[in-house]
Design a protein around this motif. Structure first.
Motif, short mmCIF file in Angstrom:
data_model
loop_
_atom_site.label_atom_id
_atom_site.label_comp_id
_atom_site.label_asym_id
_atom_site.label_seq_id
_atom_site.Cartn_x
_atom_site.Cartn_y
_atom_site.Cartn_z
N LEU A 11 29.78 -61.15 -3.81
CA LEU A 11 30.15 -60.48 -5.06
C LEU A 11 28.96 -59.71 -5.62
CD1 LEU A 11 32.25 -63.27 -6.82
CD2 LEU A 11 33.14 -61.17 -5.79
N GLY A 12 27.79 -60.35 -5.62
CA GLY A 12 26.60 -59.69 -6.13
C GLY A 12 26.19 -58.49 -5.31
N ASP A 13 26.26 -58.62 -3.99
CA ASP A 13 25.87 -57.52 -3.10
C ASP A 13 26.76 -56.29 -3.30
OD1 ASP A 13 23.86 -59.06 -2.04
OD2 ASP A 13 24.94 -59.57 -0.20
N HIS A 14 28.00 -56.52 -3.71
CA HIS A 14 28.94 -55.40 -3.90
C HIS A 14 29.06 -54.97 -5.36
CE1 HIS A 14 30.13 -56.69 0.16
NE2 HIS A 14 30.55 -55.45 0.31
N GLY A 15 28.30 -55.60 -6.26
CA GLY A 15 28.31 -55.18 -7.66
C GLY A 15 29.56 -55.56 -8.43
N ALA A 16 30.31 -56.56 -7.95
CA ALA A 16 31.54 -56.97 -8.63
C ALA A 16 31.21 -57.74 -9.91
CB ALA A 16 32.41 -57.81 -7.71
#
Length: 420
Positions: free
Chosen positions: A251-256
């Motif tokens: 989630l963090g890697d994709h900016g969610a």
């Protein structure tokens, strides 16, 4: 361009003056000399940003107190969905108007909503003066024929959506992975991407949802969305309780972003170990939310802050977890960041979405720390004045027309329950 001058109000424990010009905060300083259209005496009050409620079902105010004390799945399938099938656009208008009234009375200036008849909700929002991000909540039940119908209906709806004011914006709102097929979720994501819209979905709310995801899709909910290509900065997940460390990193890697709903999570016994620290460390923006009144029973973000803080301390057995300033940021600036709004702070250049807190009440006596008292001692009744988009929506706790709204919404709710 209208101007509002607030004199001698407390900000960060210091008395200041605040000048609003049009939609924005123009100046914040110890002593402002101006000739405003409106002057407000801020003595014995504190100014805070308006709250941003990052997950609601506004018109579900009509279901407040109906079907309480039930698990999520039978609550939805046996009580809520059968009655929702009989809702009219007029019902939803009055339910949403009641929600807006409640949010104004408790200091919310922006909310993210997922429901039906969103033009009716938009009309209520426009009239009440709030700011909202609205999504039509759709299902296809994994039926290809229904999926085709729902997609066609959704495109027709988008063409007819009426944003009468810039305060109302739209999102894409597939309900959940257990009610919407993977193909339709991918279609919804493309629609969000093509129109630069947020994508809002319930996810990882219960252990049952996770177990069924593994059984049906061969993997957990966040990994399933990753396989479908839905993880992106547009994605806003409601709940996100049952996720592991690798999913948090994804989630963090994709900016969610994630919307934390402590009241409904506890009331429906969905779970309580919300991994705020881990999400923040991974770069996930976390906002605070109430969920709908059928599962949280109110839309009070002051109460939600206290619940989030105490719950975070309790399950970690750490009194330093979820400190008051952190949950206050969740409810304000972090929610504004999720909505991509220049709001959530009391500073020049930010939207004039503000509240004045009444400090002459027991909850703020003594007042060693305003934010701590707001989170741990107060409730939404401490909000005296609400300003959104540079316009006064409530002053001295009075909202114009509130008696009619309460009466009409109650009638709509009682009439709804008589329908078969």
């Amino acid at each position: 361009m209208s101007t509002i001058l607030i004199k001698s109000v407390l900000l960060n424990e210091q008395p200041i003056d605040l000048l609003i010009e049009g939609q924005y905060i123009k100046e914040v300083s110890p002593d402002i000399s101006a000739s405003p259209d409106i002057r407000i005496d801020g003595t014995h009050k504190a100014v805070i940003p308006g709250f941003v409620n990052t997950h609601t079902h506004s018109a579900m105010t009509l279901f407040r107190g109906f079907a309480d004390d039930m698990p999520l799945e039978p609550w939805l399938t046996e009580k809520i969905w059968p009655h929702e099938a009989h809702l009219t656009s007029e019902d939803i208008y009055w339910g949403a108007k009641l929600a807006c009234l409640e949010m104004i009375k408790t200091g919310t200036t922006t909310f993210m909503d997922m429901y039906f008849h969103i033009n009716s909700i938009g009309r209520a929002v426009e009239e009440m003066g709030l700011r909202a991000f609205l999504s039509y909540c759709f299902f296809d039940g994994f039926d290809p024929e229904k999926a085709a119908t729902e997609r066609k209906k959704y495109l027709q709806l988008m063409a007819k959506l009426e944003a009468r004011t810039p305060r109302v914006k739209f999102m894409i709102g597939p309900h959940a992975i257990y009610t919407v097929s993977g193909e339709t979720l991918q279609w919804a994501n493309r629609l969000a991407m093509e129109n630069d819209l947020l994508l809002h979905i319930h996810l990882a709310e219960t252990p049952t949802e996770v177990a069924n995801s593994v059984k049906q899709f061969g993997t957990t909910p966040v990994r399933y969305l990753a396989q479908l290509g839905l993880l992106s900065p547009r994605l806003v997940i409601a709940h996100g309780l049952w996720i592991d460390d690798e999913e948090i990193k994804m989630l963090g890697d994709h900016g969610a972003s994630v919307a934390h709903n402590p009241a409904s999570n506890m009331k429906l016994a969905s779970g309580y170990r919300f991994k705020y620290n881990e999400l923040q460390a991974a770069g996930v923006t976390v906002g605070l939310a109430t969920d709908g009144c059928s599962s949280s029973n109110n839309l009070d973000m002051v109460e939600a802050m206290k619940l989030a803080s105490l719950l975070g301390k309790a399950w970690r057995q750490d009194p330093e977890a979820m400190p008051a300033p952190e949950v206050f940021r969740m409810a304000t600036s972090q929610g504004a960041a999720i909505c991509r709004l220049p709001a959530g702070k009391v500073a020049p250049g930010y939207l004039a979405d503000l509240c004045l807190v009444d400090l002459k009440i027991p909850a703020f006596t003594p007042n060693f720390n305003t934010v701590s008292n707001l989170v741990y001692a107060a409730n939404g009744n401490c909000i005296d004045t609400v300003i959104c988009d540079g316009k006064i929506l409530m002053q001295n706790r009075k909202v114009p027309g509130e008696e009619e709204i309460i009466e009409r919404a109650a009638k709509a709710a009682y009439d709804l329950m008589k329908r078969k």
